[in-house]
Design a protein around this motif. Structure first.
Motif, PDB file in Angstrom:
ATOM      1  N   LEU A 132       0.857  -1.172   0.000  1.00 20.18           N
ATOM      2  CA  LEU A 132       0.000   0.000   0.000  1.00 20.18           C
ATOM      3  C   LEU A 132       0.901   1.231   0.000  1.00 20.18           C
ATOM      4  CD1 LEU A 132      -2.393  -1.136   2.883  1.00 20.18           C
ATOM      5  CD2 LEU A 132      -2.560  -1.692   0.450  1.00 20.18           C
ATOM      6  N   TRP A 133       0.532   2.251  -0.759  1.00 24.56           N
ATOM      7  CA  TRP A 133       1.349   3.453  -0.855  1.00 24.56           C
ATOM      8  C   TRP A 133       0.556   4.649  -0.342  1.00 24.56           C
ATOM      9  CZ3 TRP A 133       6.452   3.252  -1.786  1.00 24.56           C
ATOM     10  CH2 TRP A 133       6.944   2.052  -2.313  1.00 24.56           C
ATOM     11  N   ILE A 134       1.008   5.178   0.787  1.00 28.91           N
ATOM     12  CA  ILE A 134       0.360   6.349   1.372  1.00 28.91           C
ATOM     13  C   ILE A 134       0.869   7.613   0.689  1.00 28.91           C
ATOM     14  CG2 ILE A 134      -0.196   7.537   3.520  1.00 28.91           C
ATOM     15  CD1 ILE A 134      -1.161   4.571   3.241  1.00 28.91           C
ATOM     16  N   THR A 135       2.179   7.670   0.460  1.00 29.31           N
ATOM     17  CA  THR A 135       2.810   8.675  -0.388  1.00 29.31           C
ATOM     18  C   THR A 135       3.813   7.916  -1.257  1.00 29.31           C
ATOM     19  OG1 THR A 135       4.771   9.202   0.946  1.00 29.31           O
ATOM     20  CG2 THR A 135       2.690  10.271   1.583  1.00 29.31           C
ATOM     21  N   PRO A 136       4.423   8.567  -2.246  1.00 26.56           N
ATOM     22  CA  PRO A 136       5.418   7.862  -3.075  1.00 26.56           C
ATOM     23  C   PRO A 136       6.618   7.360  -2.286  1.00 26.56           C
ATOM     24  CG  PRO A 136       4.654   9.833  -4.205  1.00 26.56           C
ATOM     25  CD  PRO A 136       4.081   9.893  -2.822  1.00 26.56           C
ATOM     26  N   ASN A 137       6.809   7.873  -1.053  1.00 26.05           N
ATOM     27  CA  ASN A 137       7.949   7.455  -0.232  1.00 26.05           C
ATOM     28  C   ASN A 137       7.552   6.690   1.027  1.00 26.05           C
ATOM     29  OD1 ASN A 137       9.945   8.908  -1.859  1.00 26.05           O
ATOM     30  ND2 ASN A 137       8.985  10.761  -1.024  1.00 26.05           N
ATOM     31  N   ASP A 138       6.266   6.442   1.214  1.00 26.77           N
ATOM     32  CA  ASP A 138       5.794   5.863   2.472  1.00 26.77           C
ATOM     33  C   ASP A 138       4.850   4.699   2.166  1.00 26.77           C
ATOM     34  OD1 ASP A 138       5.195   5.379   5.103  1.00 26.77           O
ATOM     35  OD2 ASP A 138       4.351   7.358   5.520  1.00 26.77           O
ATOM     36  N   ASN A 139       5.359   3.484   2.304  1.00 26.58           N
ATOM     37  CA  ASN A 139       4.551   2.312   1.967  1.00 26.58           C
ATOM     38  C   ASN A 139       4.256   1.449   3.190  1.00 26.58           C
ATOM     39  OD1 ASN A 139       7.345   1.634   1.967  1.00 26.58           O
ATOM     40  ND2 ASN A 139       6.891  -0.278   0.915  1.00 26.58           N
ATOM     41  N   VAL A 140       3.204   0.668   3.062  1.00 31.04           N
ATOM     42  CA  VAL A 140       2.742  -0.233   4.122  1.00 31.04           C
ATOM     43  C   VAL A 140       2.647  -1.627   3.522  1.00 31.04           C
ATOM     44  CG1 VAL A 140       0.814  -0.826   5.648  1.00 31.04           C
ATOM     45  CG2 VAL A 140       1.459   1.576   5.316  1.00 31.04           C
ATOM     46  N   THR A 161      -3.116  -7.400   9.432  1.00 35.00           N
ATOM     47  CA  THR A 161      -2.119  -6.648  10.181  1.00 35.00           C
ATOM     48  C   THR A 161      -1.223  -5.850   9.233  1.00 35.00           C
ATOM     49  OG1 THR A 161      -2.099  -8.471  11.782  1.00 35.00           O
ATOM     50  CG2 THR A 161      -0.354  -6.836  11.983  1.00 35.00           C
ATOM     51  N   PRO A 162      -1.591  -4.608   8.887  1.00 40.73           N
ATOM     52  CA  PRO A 162      -0.704  -3.779   8.071  1.00 40.73           C
ATOM     53  C   PRO A 162       0.513  -3.339   8.895  1.00 40.73           C
ATOM     54  CG  PRO A 162      -2.980  -2.938   8.095  1.00 40.73           C
ATOM     55  CD  PRO A 162      -2.858  -3.937   9.195  1.00 40.73           C
ATOM     56  N   ILE A 163       1.677  -3.302   8.257  1.00 39.61           N
ATOM     57  CA  ILE A 163       2.900  -2.861   8.938  1.00 39.61           C
ATOM     58  C   ILE A 163       3.585  -1.801   8.086  1.00 39.61           C
ATOM     59  CG2 ILE A 163       5.170  -3.543   9.824  1.00 39.61           C
ATOM     60  CD1 ILE A 163       4.025  -6.271  10.458  1.00 39.61           C
ATOM     61  N   ARG A 164       3.778  -0.619   8.660  1.00 37.96           N
ATOM     62  CA  ARG A 164       4.433   0.487   7.951  1.00 37.96           C
ATOM     63  C   ARG A 164       5.929   0.197   7.843  1.00 37.96           C
ATOM     64  NH1 ARG A 164       5.214   6.668  10.020  1.00 37.96           N
ATOM     65  NH2 ARG A 164       5.379   7.712   7.988  1.00 37.96           N
ATOM     66  N   VAL A 165       6.458   0.191   6.640  1.00 37.70           N
ATOM     67  CA  VAL A 165       7.813  -0.280   6.393  1.00 37.70           C
ATOM     68  C   VAL A 165       8.859   0.601   7.052  1.00 37.70           C
ATOM     69  CG1 VAL A 165       9.537  -0.707   4.594  1.00 37.70           C
ATOM     70  CG2 VAL A 165       7.171  -1.434   4.250  1.00 37.70           C
ATOM     71  N   VAL A 166       8.723   1.916   6.951  1.00 36.77           N
ATOM     72  CA  VAL A 166       9.777   2.821   7.380  1.00 36.77           C
ATOM     73  C   VAL A 166      10.040   2.755   8.879  1.00 36.77           C
ATOM     74  CG1 VAL A 166       8.256   4.820   7.744  1.00 36.77           C
ATOM     75  CG2 VAL A 166      10.651   5.181   7.131  1.00 36.77           C
ATOM     76  N   CYS A 167       9.049   2.362   9.658  1.00 36.42           N
ATOM     77  CA  CYS A 167       9.210   2.353  11.115  1.00 36.42           C
ATOM     78  C   CYS A 167       8.755   1.052  11.768  1.00 36.42           C
ATOM     79  CB  CYS A 167       8.436   3.514  11.726  1.00 36.42           C
ATOM     80  SG  CYS A 167       6.690   3.533  11.259  1.00 36.42           S
ATOM     81  N   GLN A 168       8.220   0.112  10.973  1.00 38.10           N
ATOM     82  CA  GLN A 168       7.729  -1.164  11.482  1.00 38.10           C
ATOM     83  C   GLN A 168       6.580  -1.003  12.486  1.00 38.10           C
ATOM     84  OE1 GLN A 168       8.964  -4.494  10.374  1.00 38.10           O
ATOM     85  NE2 GLN A 168       9.248  -2.926   8.823  1.00 38.10           N
ATOM     86  N   ASN A 169       5.812   0.077  12.352  1.00 36.24           N
ATOM     87  CA  ASN A 169       4.612   0.213  13.171  1.00 36.24           C
ATOM     88  C   ASN A 169       3.569  -0.802  12.722  1.00 36.24           C
ATOM     89  OD1 ASN A 169       5.720   2.363  14.543  1.00 36.24           O
ATOM     90  ND2 ASN A 169       4.557   3.927  13.447  1.00 36.24           N
ATOM     91  N   LYS A 210      -7.469  -2.137   0.652  1.00 36.42           N
ATOM     92  CA  LYS A 210      -7.739  -1.030  -0.264  1.00 36.42           C
ATOM     93  C   LYS A 210      -8.322   0.148   0.505  1.00 36.42           C
ATOM     94  CE  LYS A 210      -8.419  -3.797  -4.449  1.00 36.42           C
ATOM     95  NZ  LYS A 210      -9.406  -4.293  -5.460  1.00 36.42           N
ATOM     96  N   ARG A 211      -9.203  -0.139   1.452  1.00 32.94           N
ATOM     97  CA  ARG A 211      -9.800   0.944   2.236  1.00 32.94           C
ATOM     98  C   ARG A 211      -8.759   1.563   3.163  1.00 32.94           C
ATOM     99  NH1 ARG A 211     -14.526   1.045   6.612  1.00 32.94           N
ATOM    100  NH2 ARG A 211     -14.960   3.262   6.505  1.00 32.94           N
ATOM    101  N   PHE A 212      -7.882   0.716   3.727  1.00 36.23           N
ATOM    102  CA  PHE A 212      -6.833   1.232   4.596  1.00 36.23           C
ATOM    103  C   PHE A 212      -5.935   2.197   3.827  1.00 36.23           C
ATOM    104  CE2 PHE A 212      -2.742   1.347   6.660  1.00 36.23           C
ATOM    105  CZ  PHE A 212      -3.056   1.386   8.015  1.00 36.23           C
ATOM    106  N   GLU A 213      -5.585   1.830   2.590  1.00 36.30           N
ATOM    107  CA  GLU A 213      -4.750   2.703   1.758  1.00 36.30           C
ATOM    108  C   GLU A 213      -5.460   4.031   1.498  1.00 36.30           C
ATOM    109  OE1 GLU A 213      -1.954   1.968  -2.064  1.00 36.30           O
ATOM    110  OE2 GLU A 213      -4.079   1.501  -2.357  1.00 36.30           O
ATOM    111  N   THR A 214      -6.752   3.963   1.197  1.00 31.49           N
ATOM    112  CA  THR A 214      -7.521   5.181   0.955  1.00 31.49           C
ATOM    113  C   THR A 214      -7.556   6.072   2.191  1.00 31.49           C
ATOM    114  OG1 THR A 214      -8.919   4.078  -0.693  1.00 31.49           O
ATOM    115  CG2 THR A 214      -9.797   6.081   0.312  1.00 31.49           C
ATOM    116  N   ILE A 215      -7.766   5.462   3.346  1.00 33.22           N
ATOM    117  CA  ILE A 215      -7.805   6.227   4.591  1.00 33.22           C
ATOM    118  C   ILE A 215      -6.435   6.836   4.890  1.00 33.22           C
ATOM    119  CG2 ILE A 215      -7.988   5.980   7.101  1.00 33.22           C
ATOM    120  CD1 ILE A 215     -10.328   4.074   6.613  1.00 33.22           C
TER     121      ILE A 215
END
Length: 328
Positions: A132-140, A161-169, A210-215
């Protein structure tokens, strides 16, 4: 609950592939795991049996407890829980192979497996293809968590369980009324019949992501004004008024505000100062900063992991998201 992560042969009962997970423990393996490899690497290839339960009377005499049974881990003979007559132990091999149907279709790949406590709860984390891409530099990245218990309290669960790559949240949250991020299967003789149902649930899982990405994209497009920040902190029970009365509350506020501004990934272009950064400030506090119970590092790690996936930590992240989604 203050138990160590389950240990087998002197090693923590946990295994992972790829980058070391946030807990920094476990046995690294090369490449994706099959379920058989996962349970062996994680040290959880043991059996559970249901045995008659007894209570001690006067002296050394014992009397059987009617219709009550203990679930016993057979390699250590530890009692993991007390259950009724109809309860059927689901073996770790069964629970993991239950997930193999999804993995076998290349709809997921095993990454982490482990056990908590004396083995009361076993789990496996599987990665779903795509990001999932929240911004071009921030993916989940997209994960499913399979959890099985031997204590009689929990069903088999598969949790998104989505996990944000840059910080492993770990961003495990429900996105609407109900909890479409979870699928539960009872411990019964017919548990294998649930596989087809789980496959159909993948459609719901895909819709969730898909909804998580939109949110996420919506949150990153909105600034977290001082009013929004204070609204969220108040919803979390961390209002300025309460901070004046409690040093602990004041410290939590300080930590979240600091992570909102300087947390990992929150200084990325397009992220800084956004509601997405604020949400991740809460998530990073829960996952990496929040104090955890326990007298040893392993006990604290287990306590934090249990909380962020199944307990108060997950609830705190849910409150944070709900607060932001309520902002007009």
């Amino acid at each position: 609950m203050a138990h160590n992560l389950a240990v087998a042969n002197g090693k923590t009962a946990m295994a992972y592939t790829g980058e070391a997970p946030w807990h920094k423990l476990g046995t690294k393996v090369d490449g994706a795991m099959t379920s058989a490899e996962a349970i062996k690497a994680a040290g959880i290839d043991w059996q559970v049996e249901k045995m008659e339960a007894y209570w001690r009377t006067d002296g050394d005499a014992f009397k059987q407890i009617p219709d009550r049974f203990a679930t016993v881990r057979m390699d250590t003979f530890e009692a993991l829980g007390v259950v009724g007559r109809v309860y059927r132990p689901l073996q770790n091999r069964e629970a993991f192979s239950f997930f193999d149907a999804i993995v076998g279709e290349k709809l997921a790949m095993y990454h982490v497996a482990g056990a908590l406590g004396k083995g009361e709860r076993v789990w496996i984390l599987a990665k779903i293809p795509g990001e999932l891409w929240i911004t071009p530099n921030d993916n989940v990245e997209k994960y499913l968590l399979l959890s099985n218990s031997h204590d009689g309290y929990s069903s088999v669960e598969i949790m998104v369980t989505p996990i944000r790559v840059v910080c492993q949240n770990t961003l495990n949250t429900a996105l609407s009324c109900g909890d479409e991020r979870r699928t539960k299967v009872r411990h019964t003789l017919n548990i294998g019949l649930g596989i087809a149902e789980i496959r159909t649930q993948l459609g719901i899982v895909d819709a969730y992501f898909k909804r998580f990405e939109t949110i996420g994209q919506m949150l990153v497009s909105k600034q977290a004004t001082s009013e929004v920040v204070e609204h969220l902190l108040t919803d979390l029970g961390l209002s300025k008024e309460k901070a004046k009365e409690s040093t602990r509350t004041e410290n939590i506020r300080f930590d979240i505000l600091k992570l909102f501004e300087k947390g990992k990934g929150n200084d990325l272009p397009g992220v800084r100062g956004s509601q997405w950064a604020l949400f991740n400030g809460v998530a990073e506090y829960v996952d990496h900063k929040r104090s955890a119970r326990g007298s040893t590092d392993d006990e604290k790690i287990e306590s934090r992991a249990t909380s962020l996936l199944f307990g108060s930590g997950a609830a705190m992240k849910q409150k944070a998201l709900d607060s932001l989604l309520a902002v007009k």
